[in-house]
Design an enzyme around this catalytic site. Sequence first.
Site, mmCIF file in Angstrom:
data_model
loop_
_atom_site.group_PDB
_atom_site.id
_atom_site.type_symbol
_atom_site.label_atom_id
_atom_site.label_comp_id
_atom_site.label_asym_id
_atom_site.label_seq_id
_atom_site.Cartn_x
_atom_site.Cartn_y
_atom_site.Cartn_z
ATOM 1 N N ASP A 141 89.206 76.820 10.474
ATOM 2 C CA ASP A 141 89.866 77.043 9.193
ATOM 3 C C ASP A 141 90.647 78.364 9.177
ATOM 4 O OD1 ASP A 141 88.895 74.644 8.119
ATOM 5 O OD2 ASP A 141 86.990 75.588 7.566
ATOM 6 N N ASN A 199 80.102 82.424 21.402
ATOM 7 C CA ASN A 199 79.465 83.693 21.069
ATOM 8 C C ASN A 199 78.113 83.341 20.476
ATOM 9 O OD1 ASN A 199 81.745 85.254 21.742
ATOM 10 N ND2 ASN A 199 82.645 84.845 19.739
ATOM 11 N N HIS A 203 77.116 76.008 17.983
ATOM 12 C CA HIS A 203 78.517 75.620 18.129
ATOM 13 C C HIS A 203 79.223 76.528 19.126
ATOM 14 C CE1 HIS A 203 79.021 79.114 15.507
ATOM 15 N NE2 HIS A 203 80.310 79.106 15.789
ATOM 16 N N GLN A 241 83.553 77.497 20.556
ATOM 17 C CA GLN A 241 84.943 77.487 20.134
ATOM 18 C C GLN A 241 85.857 77.148 21.311
ATOM 19 O OE1 GLN A 241 86.334 80.556 17.421
ATOM 20 N NE2 GLN A 241 84.367 81.598 17.593
ATOM 21 N N LYS A 277 73.254 97.306 25.847
ATOM 22 C CA LYS A 277 74.156 98.188 26.578
ATOM 23 C C LYS A 277 75.425 98.341 25.751
ATOM 24 C CE LYS A 277 76.649 100.152 29.801
ATOM 25 N NZ LYS A 277 76.434 101.557 30.177
ATOM 26 N N MET A 317 79.254 99.175 25.693
ATOM 27 C CA MET A 317 80.436 99.340 26.543
ATOM 28 C C MET A 317 81.412 100.205 25.747
ATOM 29 S SD MET A 317 79.927 97.776 29.363
ATOM 30 C CE MET A 317 78.915 96.468 30.080
ATOM 31 N N VAL A 318 81.262 101.509 25.876
ATOM 32 C CA VAL A 318 82.021 102.420 25.010
ATOM 33 C C VAL A 318 82.794 103.463 25.826
ATOM 34 C CG1 VAL A 318 80.741 102.015 22.869
ATOM 35 C CG2 VAL A 318 79.794 103.585 24.582
HETATM 36 O O1 LIG Z 1 75.238 108.796 27.617
HETATM 37 P P1 LIG Z 1 74.911 108.200 26.281
HETATM 38 O O2 LIG Z 1 75.692 108.828 25.152
HETATM 39 O O3 LIG Z 1 73.452 108.166 25.993
HETATM 40 O O4 LIG Z 1 75.370 106.683 26.415
HETATM 41 C C1 LIG Z 1 76.500 106.099 25.824
HETATM 42 O O5 LIG Z 1 77.699 106.421 26.511
HETATM 43 C C2 LIG Z 1 77.799 105.994 27.870
HETATM 44 C C3 LIG Z 1 79.170 106.335 28.386
HETATM 45 O O6 LIG Z 1 80.200 105.685 27.666
HETATM 46 C C4 LIG Z 1 77.522 104.500 28.015
HETATM 47 O O7 LIG Z 1 77.399 104.180 29.377
HETATM 48 C C5 LIG Z 1 76.229 104.103 27.296
HETATM 49 O O8 LIG Z 1 76.095 102.696 27.321
HETATM 50 C C6 LIG Z 1 76.271 104.599 25.852
HETATM 51 O O9 LIG Z 1 75.104 104.257 25.162
HETATM 52 O O1 LIG Z 2 85.861 83.194 15.265
HETATM 53 P P1 LIG Z 2 84.606 83.929 14.923
HETATM 54 O O2 LIG Z 2 83.384 83.369 15.590
HETATM 55 O O3 LIG Z 2 84.408 84.121 13.452
HETATM 56 O O4 LIG Z 2 84.847 85.397 15.527
HETATM 57 C C1 LIG Z 2 84.258 85.926 16.670
HETATM 58 O O5 LIG Z 2 84.849 85.433 17.868
HETATM 59 C C2 LIG Z 2 86.230 85.721 18.068
HETATM 60 C C3 LIG Z 2 86.636 85.224 19.429
HETATM 61 O O6 LIG Z 2 85.924 85.843 20.469
HETATM 62 C C4 LIG Z 2 86.524 87.213 17.926
HETATM 63 O O7 LIG Z 2 87.911 87.414 17.917
HETATM 64 C C5 LIG Z 2 85.923 87.800 16.654
HETATM 65 O O8 LIG Z 2 86.077 89.204 16.659
HETATM 66 C C6 LIG Z 2 84.427 87.436 16.591
HETATM 67 O O9 LIG Z 2 83.849 87.941 15.417
#
Ligand SMILES: O=P(O)(O)O[C@H]1O[C@H](CO)[C@@H](O)[C@H](O)[C@H]1O
Ligand SMILES: O=P(O)(O)O[C@H]1O[C@H](CO)[C@@H](O)[C@H](O)[C@H]1O
Lengths: 346, 346
Positions: B77, B152, B165, B167, B313, B315-316
């Site tokens: 939708d 997801n 479900h 997508q 984990k 990923m930042v």
């Molecule tokens: O080192 P921190 O702040 O505990 O950890 C954070 O930053 C790191 C670097 O981006 C990442 O690998 C970790 O997953 C995140 O939790």
């Molecule tokens: O379409 P949904 O399930 O509401 O949305 C989810 O999956 C999408 C596709 O990976 C992403 O773009 C959205 O950020 C996430 O919230």
Amino acid sequence: MAFNINEHQHVRYNPLKDEWVVVSPHRALRPWSGQVETAPTEEVPQFDPKNPLCPGVKRTSGEVTPMYESTYVFTNDFPALLEEGPEPEDSGDPLFQMKAAKGTCRVICYHPHSNVYFSNLSLKEVVCVVHEWINQYVELGKKYSWVQIFENRGAMMGCSNPHPHCQIWASSFLPNEPRIKDKNLREYFKKHKRPMLIDYVEKELLKKERVVYQNEEWVVVVPFWAVWPFETMVLPKRQVKRFNDLDCKQIEKLAQTLQVIVAKYDNIFKCNFPYSMGWHGAPTGEHLKENQDHWTFHGMYYPPLLRSATVKKFMVGYELLAQSQRDLSAEKAAAVIRDQPEKRFA
Amino acid sequence: MAFNINEHQHVRYNPLKDEWVVVSPHRALRPWSGQVETAPTEEVPQFDPKNPLCPGVKRTSGEVTPMYESTYVFTNDFPALLEEGPEPEDSGDPLFQMKAAKGTCRVICYHPHSNVYFSNLSLKEVVCVVHEWINQYVELGKKYSWVQIFENRGAMMGCSNPHPHCQIWASSFLPNEPRIKDKNLREYFKKHKRPMLIDYVEKELLKKERVVYQNEEWVVVVPFWAVWPFETMVLPKRQVKRFNDLDCKQIEKLAQTLQVIVAKYDNIFKCNFPYSMGWHGAPTGEHLKENQDHWTFHGMYYPPLLRSATVKKFMVGYELLAQSQRDLSAEKAAAVIRDQPEKRFA
Ligand SMILES: O=P(O)(O)O[C@H]1O[C@H](CO)[C@@H](O)[C@H](O)[C@H]1O
Ligand SMILES: O=P(O)(O)O[C@H]1O[C@H](CO)[C@@H](O)[C@H](O)[C@H]1O
């Protein structure tokens, strides 16, 4: 019907990554019934006797954090990269390639108080932070090929300590992101005889629609190819290749830029706007003696919030398996940031 | 000291992405004081009159979901990609490239009940899901260059509806991830005259240390270059290029594989293990008539949990700005998954 950038779907090209992003502005109307985050509005005391980043508190390593008065730098107690260690052997198989990795991970506390940040530090204190970044970059850059200075702000971005701090991971190898960027910047320079990001910043200044802030030395834009909802890039108006090439004026104006951009971010949803941010410049170590005229020093902010202080953009299924996708156009996001006051809400 | 893959830092190469990942097994000892997630253990009723994916319930679009009895497919939708729309003009500037994007987004409900999943559906019901994936892939693949089927699972992965479900986002363009994979698979094939993933699966079967499950037709491995803590790949033992090239035996055995891998995942932390998962095969649309001998159809699971049902984990910072990093070696993760029972905890 005429094409409208803020209404109609399209893909945009990121010349730094050689990648595309799907822009679906029509999708912004989608209701959200998924995961809601804790609003990042937590108040932190100035001093917490249990917080290892506060002056005088003992860390897990047993060491006591000194009574520092400005910035304070130490080696991460649980570093992802160590300076020494046994090295793997070459498997000789293209499908199972392993290589040695050396490095070091440091933490920079911005200030002795836990309850401060760019928007309520004095300009002089922010200048101190910038100087510390530069010192670290220069020191670690002598030995390592890449010095990644970055900050994860907020628990939503994996930050596990509310004291104002950032990290540095320096490595004996050039990581993926800068390696790809280096390649693309180099190709552009070869073809156009100009640094890509200097061309880019000049064009953005003329177009104006993605500029969210500028002063004499710096421009903050939502890049044309932004992936995160309120992603920005911090670009110099004068060409500089590395952090340590900045002159006094550029340093002072960068400090001011940081104060403004963080205040603007915090104002959008009246919270401590979470993000990951960091700096990219020409590679260091053995690359210090190579020509790096294609590189322009710049910063990046990757904030996850999309609709409110509690609803973020998930980079999941489609994004991980196929391509980044965004709902809000870069131009709309820029208008939102631009319209925020330069002082943080109180 | 001799190099130990489960103890000493190194980088590993991903030949599908032409990227490296930092492996820091020594970091697994790090205490965690950061964000804790809600454990994904929520019980869902079989039928919820407010859930638009349940049979007979009205959706936001006004349409009523029919009284379906097996799988049920409908157009999202709030699709990120629409079949038609105005197209952007070419800017002629390499820094501001935009292109038209067309596509469609569908939702596949796996079953009329909300409280079921792979591990408690019958084998026949899972076979129905696989058949539906194939039908959709074939239908959409006639028109579109890429048909991305993905799921997801769990609120932590951005899923906003607990009904079982997945997508499908089909697009007029080849998205980044498959485009890069196509290039790397093609180069390998040119050089070695064999599909990369068939070589890979044969070698993993000999090495055994990363294999978590296998039956007559399928192998599940934690790839040598895994990024997510418990990432896996589902690979065929016999070469197939696309989803619709699977024969009956492969389909039935794939259904069984899915039941086992999900049960194993759920058993690790005794929860509904969140992940994004999806399928990649040779591109479709105009690519149907090209030679695609370098492609091997496969599945990928990207689960974020690291230490428990509530600690993931992130990923930042470093990961976004520099390179993926993992704490647990792929071999240790494989041992954990391999050791789980093939039936889900009750
Ligand atoms: O080192 P921190 O702040 O505990 O950890 C954070 O930053 C790191 C670097 O981006 C990442 O690998 C970790 O997953 C995140 O939790
Ligand atoms: O379409 P949904 O399930 O509401 O949305 C989810 O999956 C999408 C596709 O990976 C992403 O773009 C959205 O950020 C996430 O919230």
